[in-house]
Design an enzyme around this catalytic site. Sequence first.
Site, PDB file in Angstrom:
ATOM      1  N   MET A   1      51.343 -28.277  25.891  1.00 47.98           N
ATOM      2  CA  MET A   1      51.339 -28.807  24.615  1.00 47.98           C
ATOM      3  C   MET A   1      50.418 -30.212  24.802  1.00 47.98           C
ATOM      4  O   MET A   1      50.895 -31.113  25.266  1.00 47.98           O
ATOM      5  CB  MET A   1      52.639 -29.118  24.105  1.00 47.98           C
ATOM      6  N   PRO A   2      49.292 -30.054  24.162  1.00 48.52           N
ATOM      7  CA  PRO A   2      48.427 -31.328  24.423  1.00 48.52           C
ATOM      8  C   PRO A   2      48.771 -32.593  23.484  1.00 48.52           C
ATOM      9  O   PRO A   2      49.375 -32.204  22.312  1.00 48.52           O
ATOM     10  CB  PRO A   2      46.982 -30.665  23.801  1.00 48.52           C
ATOM     11  N   TYR A   3      48.654 -33.704  23.741  1.00 48.04           N
ATOM     12  CA  TYR A   3      49.037 -34.763  23.133  1.00 48.04           C
ATOM     13  C   TYR A   3      47.899 -35.633  23.207  1.00 48.04           C
ATOM     14  O   TYR A   3      47.217 -36.062  24.356  1.00 48.04           O
ATOM     15  CB  TYR A   3      50.201 -35.529  23.524  1.00 48.04           C
TER      16      TYR A   3
ATOM     17  N   GLN B   1      50.827 -26.054  18.561  1.00 42.01           N
ATOM     18  CA  GLN B   1      51.132 -26.946  19.816  1.00 42.01           C
ATOM     19  C   GLN B   1      50.453 -28.209  20.153  1.00 42.01           C
ATOM     20  O   GLN B   1      50.996 -28.780  21.125  1.00 42.01           O
ATOM     21  CB  GLN B   1      51.277 -26.028  21.046  1.00 42.01           C
TER      22      GLN B   1
ATOM     23  N   HIS C   1      49.099 -31.929  19.163  1.00 44.90           N
ATOM     24  CA  HIS C   1      49.768 -33.254  18.693  1.00 44.90           C
ATOM     25  C   HIS C   1      48.554 -34.298  18.800  1.00 44.90           C
ATOM     26  O   HIS C   1      48.267 -34.463  20.026  1.00 44.90           O
ATOM     27  CB  HIS C   1      50.819 -33.744  19.118  1.00 44.90           C
TER      28      HIS C   1
END
Length: 89
Positions: free
Chosen positions: A1-3, A38, A40
Amino acid sequence: MPYVNVQITRGATRAQKQQLVADITRSLQLHLGKKPEQTHIVIDEIDTDNWGFAGMLTTDYLAQINAAKASSRVSTKKKPRGTARLGKK
């Protein structure tokens, strides 16, 4: 999940931020295969009094740049030429 955390100085419009989020999301999907649902992205807008650049607060830096631009516009304006006389033949 990239932030992804994007820090910018204040002034971007809602439309510009929407485009930025869309572009970053698309880039992560294209280049890294990350799923958009996914991903953010957080945009932190920071006041220019709280951001330093070139050894000074960004507010002061921008004021200096704007003053220099205004000064160069004044000094480069052409002075009006005198009215030419039309002689009769």
